[in-house]
Scaffold this motif. Structure first.
Motif, mmCIF file in Angstrom:
data_model
loop_
_atom_site.group_PDB
_atom_site.id
_atom_site.type_symbol
_atom_site.label_atom_id
_atom_site.label_comp_id
_atom_site.label_asym_id
_atom_site.label_seq_id
_atom_site.Cartn_x
_atom_site.Cartn_y
_atom_site.Cartn_z
ATOM 1 N N ILE A 184 0.931 -1.047 0.104
ATOM 2 C CA ILE A 184 -0.071 -0.017 0.090
ATOM 3 C C ILE A 184 0.900 1.217 0.020
ATOM 4 C CG2 ILE A 184 -1.926 1.108 0.971
ATOM 5 C CD1 ILE A 184 -2.670 -1.220 2.835
ATOM 6 N N TYR A 185 0.585 2.071 -0.975
ATOM 7 C CA TYR A 185 1.338 3.489 -0.801
ATOM 8 C C TYR A 185 0.501 4.352 -0.510
ATOM 9 C CZ TYR A 185 3.614 0.183 -4.079
ATOM 10 O OH TYR A 185 4.445 -1.042 -4.682
ATOM 11 N N PHE A 186 1.236 5.257 0.581
ATOM 12 C CA PHE A 186 0.393 6.595 1.074
ATOM 13 C C PHE A 186 1.075 7.620 0.710
ATOM 14 C CE2 PHE A 186 -0.579 3.159 3.903
ATOM 15 C CZ PHE A 186 -2.085 3.089 3.829
ATOM 16 N N VAL A 187 0.254 8.846 0.221
ATOM 17 C CA VAL A 187 1.421 9.870 -0.341
ATOM 18 C C VAL A 187 0.282 11.151 0.476
ATOM 19 C CG1 VAL A 187 1.922 11.532 -2.187
ATOM 20 C CG2 VAL A 187 1.787 8.793 -2.631
ATOM 21 N N ASP A 188 1.236 11.808 1.133
ATOM 22 C CA ASP A 188 0.852 13.007 1.945
ATOM 23 C C ASP A 188 1.268 14.579 1.315
ATOM 24 O OD1 ASP A 188 -0.707 12.097 4.278
ATOM 25 O OD2 ASP A 188 1.411 11.627 4.922
ATOM 26 N N ASP A 189 0.432 15.492 1.266
ATOM 27 C CA ASP A 189 1.057 16.962 0.515
ATOM 28 C C ASP A 189 1.134 16.727 -1.125
ATOM 29 O OD1 ASP A 189 0.617 17.956 3.092
ATOM 30 O OD2 ASP A 189 2.816 17.417 3.376
ATOM 31 N N VAL A 190 0.180 15.933 -1.667
ATOM 32 C CA VAL A 190 0.249 15.651 -3.126
ATOM 33 C C VAL A 190 0.590 16.952 -3.721
ATOM 34 C CG1 VAL A 190 -0.716 14.673 -5.162
ATOM 35 C CG2 VAL A 190 -1.145 13.885 -2.783
ATOM 36 N N THR A 198 5.542 3.425 2.282
ATOM 37 C CA THR A 198 5.100 2.446 1.457
ATOM 38 C C THR A 198 4.941 1.239 2.753
ATOM 39 O OG1 THR A 198 6.106 2.867 -0.460
ATOM 40 C CG2 THR A 198 5.826 0.439 -0.121
ATOM 41 N N VAL A 199 3.867 0.641 2.716
ATOM 42 C CA VAL A 199 3.636 -0.496 3.805
ATOM 43 C C VAL A 199 3.290 -1.954 3.049
ATOM 44 C CG1 VAL A 199 1.980 -1.242 5.433
ATOM 45 C CG2 VAL A 199 2.225 1.196 5.278
#
Length: 303
Positions: A184-190, A198-199
């Motif tokens: 799973i990919y998390f992106v903050d402040d796109v 990355t998890v």
């Protein structure tokens, strides 16, 4: 967690989509060679009335999602394009504009930002992209469109395999998507300088995911059970699969309500609600299952 409704609608379901007020859904019919016709079904009293949708596609539609205020919907396709559909009242049909650029392979998922302008997509080329869908005469400046949201916003290249299941958090500050490599990919402040995390997990890959709050994500996929990832501060961690209290027979395939891969997870909430307490899933077993998070005390701090 309890399943409050199970509906066997078909032999196999690719995806399903509710409009925000649950009064519209879509039923697809492929006709012709260059043009595929679809229908938007509106509930009028007790009747469902179809309205024609013209998609200029020469490949199959793979995913669909309504915009937050229901004036548009997006369709991803095997033609490496995304159709942004909007209603033309004078002709009483829905027409589409195509986002043709950038995708190098099939578009697997689309997700609307809360501002109704930005659209995130995933593709089997392994990339997640964010585009503007601003349409003159349909959208207005007061929907939250800024100068930066009127052009292509960004391209994320975090996955080394097919990418699926992109979603925004309710605030629009966090974007998440899943890869076929069980990540799973998390992106903050796109934007120009995004913060990515990355998890990885050991189980089979996910196909879709959903933010039920700013601190909790539920994923679904090839293991046939919903899975929770929780935020610890700014970091996300992998949690256990959700225990299903449905009295299911352990001898059934996968031992749960769904008996095959879950393709799609969709929130069920009233407009204005900040939390998602119900959601629906659909899969290759042809079922649509409605789930309820009420009473889950161990999850309350993340809701």
């Amino acid at each position: 967690m309890g399943a409050v409704g199970v509906h066997k609608l078909a032999q196999c379901i690719t995806c399903h989509a509710w409009s925000p007020d649950h009064s519209k859904h879509q039923k697809e019919h492929g006709k012709g060679y260059m043009f595929f016709k679809r229908y938007v079904w509106n509930q009028e009293a007790t009747e469902w009335v179809p309205t024609l949708v013209i998609l200029r596609l020469n490949r199959a539609a793979l995913c669909v999602q309504w915009s937050p205020i229901e004036n548009k919907f997006a369709v991803g396709s095997g033609a490496k394009t995304v159709c942004i559909c909007y209603y033309e009242q004078e002709n009483n049909w829905w027409v589409s504009k195509l986002i043709r650029k950038r995708h190098n392979s099939s578009v697997t998922t689309v997700a609307w930002h809360p501002n109704n302008i930005l659209l995130a997509t995933t593709s089997t080329d392994g990339k997640c992209r964010v585009f503007s869908t601003f349409i003159k005469g349909v959208d207005t400046r007061d929907l939250g469109a800024s100068p930066s949201s009127e052009s292509k916003f960004g391209e994320l290249d975090l996955s080394y395999s097919w990418a699926f299941g992109v979603k925004w958090s309710a605030s629009g500050n966090t974007l998440a998507y899943v890869g076929h490599s069980s990540m799973i990919y998390f992106v903050d402040d796109v934007g120009p300088s995004p913060l990515a995390q990355t998890v990885a997990f050991r189980d089979l890959p996910l196909r879709d995911l959903l933010f039920v709050s700013e601190k909790m994500v539920i994923g679904v996929g090839f293991d046939c059970h919903p899975m929770i990832s929780e935020a610890f501060g700014k970091l996300y961690g992998h949690s256990k699969y959700i225990a299903v209290n449905d009295g299911s027979d352990s001898s059934r395939p996968c031992g749960g309500i769904h008996e095959n891969c879950i393709n799609c997870i969709v929130p069920l909430k009233k407009q204005g609600d900040s939390r998602v307490m119900r959601f629906s899933t659909s899969g290759l077993d042809g079922k649509v299952v409605i789930w309820d998070l009420e009473g889950e005390e161990d999850l309350s701090e993340y809701m």
